[in-house]
Design a protein around this motif. Structure first.
Motif, PDB file in Angstrom:
ATOM      1  N   ARG A 169       0.846  -1.194   0.000  1.00 24.59           N
ATOM      2  CA  ARG A 169       0.000   0.000   0.000  1.00 24.59           C
ATOM      3  C   ARG A 169       0.877   1.238   0.000  1.00 24.59           C
ATOM      4  O   ARG A 169       1.473   1.577   1.014  1.00 24.59           O
ATOM      5  CB  ARG A 169      -0.868   0.035   1.267  1.00 24.59           C
ATOM      6  CG  ARG A 169      -1.825  -1.127   1.358  1.00 24.59           C
ATOM      7  CD  ARG A 169      -2.389  -1.256   2.775  1.00 24.59           C
ATOM      8  NE  ARG A 169      -3.069  -2.530   2.929  1.00 24.59           N
ATOM      9  CZ  ARG A 169      -4.347  -2.745   2.639  1.00 24.59           C
ATOM     10  NH1 ARG A 169      -5.098  -1.750   2.209  1.00 24.59           N
ATOM     11  NH2 ARG A 169      -4.878  -3.946   2.787  1.00 24.59           N
ATOM     12  N   CYS A 211       3.396  -9.605   5.443  1.00 24.72           N
ATOM     13  CA  CYS A 211       3.331  -8.136   5.432  1.00 24.72           C
ATOM     14  C   CYS A 211       3.725  -7.542   4.080  1.00 24.72           C
ATOM     15  O   CYS A 211       3.608  -6.332   3.878  1.00 24.72           O
ATOM     16  CB  CYS A 211       4.181  -7.540   6.551  1.00 24.72           C
ATOM     17  SG  CYS A 211       5.956  -7.713   6.287  1.00 24.72           S
ATOM     18  N   ARG A 238       4.514  -3.630   7.956  1.00 27.67           N
ATOM     19  CA  ARG A 238       3.310  -4.253   8.522  1.00 27.67           C
ATOM     20  C   ARG A 238       2.155  -4.053   7.559  1.00 27.67           C
ATOM     21  O   ARG A 238       1.893  -2.911   7.137  1.00 27.67           O
ATOM     22  CB  ARG A 238       2.973  -3.582   9.850  1.00 27.67           C
ATOM     23  CG  ARG A 238       1.756  -4.187  10.493  1.00 27.67           C
ATOM     24  CD  ARG A 238       1.229  -3.281  11.588  1.00 27.67           C
ATOM     25  NE  ARG A 238       0.245  -3.989  12.373  1.00 27.67           N
ATOM     26  CZ  ARG A 238      -0.552  -3.421  13.242  1.00 27.67           C
ATOM     27  NH1 ARG A 238      -0.463  -2.125  13.473  1.00 27.67           N
ATOM     28  NH2 ARG A 238      -1.444  -4.137  13.893  1.00 27.67           N
ATOM     29  N   GLU A 239       1.498  -5.137   7.218  1.00 24.09           N
ATOM     30  CA  GLU A 239       0.296  -5.087   6.377  1.00 24.09           C
ATOM     31  C   GLU A 239       0.473  -4.207   5.144  1.00 24.09           C
ATOM     32  O   GLU A 239      -0.358  -3.340   4.864  1.00 24.09           O
ATOM     33  CB  GLU A 239      -0.904  -4.628   7.221  1.00 24.09           C
ATOM     34  CG  GLU A 239      -1.256  -5.650   8.282  1.00 24.09           C
ATOM     35  CD  GLU A 239      -2.363  -5.180   9.224  1.00 24.09           C
ATOM     36  OE1 GLU A 239      -2.878  -4.055   9.052  1.00 24.09           O
ATOM     37  OE2 GLU A 239      -2.709  -5.968  10.125  1.00 24.09           O
TER      38      GLU A 239
END
Ligand code: ADP
Ligand code: MG
Length: 246
Positions: free
Chosen positions: A18, A38, A209-210
């Motif tokens: 992202r 992740c 993370r993510e």
């Protein structure tokens, strides 16, 4: 040397990255770390050109990593994965030299480069004509590193290269790889989920993370000024050995 600019990557139904912006300088080693899932491997695959960002772009040096000149750019990037990724039906020597032979590099050049790399990764000559199945895990990873370096790439990407090795072999290869990175002065990105390994290898640590970068800095930066509660929890989860009771 390598720059990700607002990179997003969607697998069907899963957004793995992202809006990742990250720039890695020449001759630095960066450790990419974070929980399973992740997005570490996805980021590396994008840098190798195996995946094309859904949005955003990647630059290697001054060139955008676009499909038009992907093949040429790929030769500037070495890639090592956890399982080694060697072809089982080719010997170590054949695996390492495959791409150079395909590109019709002169045989003496290939032989000389191969010899220099075998010395660099400290693999004894009698192992080099074995098939991957006849080598130990540590030896296979040494061959994978040779293969990644064969065309003298500017960038070396290693996705959990030591993850499948037992602790003693891992320790030995850690020492050798760090010495090799120092000597070669390439742009190195090493994925690990072990913070001690990340701190041992790298000039800077990128914690994910993510699908997002949560913090970038040295191990000391992360310890002294964790960006958020997740960073604190991640650091706390890296267990030291329990105290001895005697
Ligand atoms: P990491 O290497 O940090 O463990 P990955 O980059 O492999 O993470 O995966 C990031 C996310 O993308 C995870 O949620 C994973 O399940 C998903 N993912 C990875 N590969 C695929 C794929 N081929 N198809 C669909 N989802 C995938
Ligand atoms: Mg992975």
């Amino acid at each position: 040397m390598i720059a990700f600019e607002n990179v997003t990557y969607d697998y069907p139904g899963v957004t793995a990255l992202r809006d990742v912006t990250l720039s890695l300088d020449h001759a630095t080693t960066t450790a990419l770390i974070g929980p399973s899932g992740c997005g570490k491997s996805t980021l590396i695959k994008i840098a190798v050109g195996l995946l094309i960002p859904s949005r955003g772009q990647v630059r290697i040096g001054e060139q955008a990593l676009e499909s038009a000149h992907l093949a040429a750019l790929r030769h500037r990037i070495g890639y090592v994965i956890q399982s080694g990724g060697l072809f089982p039906h080719l010997t170590a020597r054949e695996n390492v030299t495959l791409c150079a032979r395909h590109l019709r590099r002169p045989a003496p050049w290939i032989a000389e480069r191969f010899q220099a790399l075998a010395e660099l990764v400290r693999l004894p000559g009698d192992l080099l004509d074995r098939y991957p199945g006849q080598l130990s895990g540590g030896q296979r990873q040494r061959v994978s590193v040779m293969r990644a370096l064969m065309l003298d790439p500017d960038v070396l990407l290693l996705d959990e290269p030591l993850g499948a090795l037992d602790p003693m072999v891992r320790h030995e290869l850690q020492q050798d790889l760090r010495a090799l990175f120092d000597r070669l002065r390439k742009t190195v990105v090493l994925v690990t989920h072990d913070l001690a390994e990340a701190a041992f290898f790298s000039d800077s640590i990128v914690l994910m993370r993510e699908g997002r970068i949560v913090q970038r800095g040295t191990h000391a930066d992360l310890q002294r000024a964790p960006a958020d509660a997740f960073v604190r929890a991640f650091l706390a989860a890296q267990q030291p050995l329990p105290p001895l009771h005697d």
